[in-house]
Design a protein around this motif. Sequence first.
Motif: not given
Length: 122
Positions: A30-44
């Motif tokens: 889960e990501a709370r906003d687009g910024e967090e989602g973009l940060d998580l994307f390459p790691r997962i």
Amino acid sequence: MARILLIDDDDVVRTVLCALLVRSGHTVIEARDGEEGLDLFPRIVPDLVITDIVMPKKSGLEVMQALREKKPCVKIIVMSGGDRNGPGDNLQAATLIGATSVLAKPFAVAELLAEVNEVLAS
């Protein structure tokens, strides 16, 4: 099943969708906003991204554009309850930018799960 990145700023919506997807056998990050989602994307490295459009920091449309630059083949389901004009304009824009699929909020659980299965199978 699939690894899904779920991005939505509404805690209740995110929690309910996460529970439904996990119950269907998926792993959900889960990501709370687009910024967090973009940060998580390459790691997962998810199999599927499900994102809302109207969010603070980075909108779902901005997220989509950034993801398409990083990994053009990523599967993305965009969902929106819209803004003052309703969901139509946002979802049409998402389709033009390259969303794999779009869903107008509110949607039925069966509709979401069918869309997830269809997108993952494509």
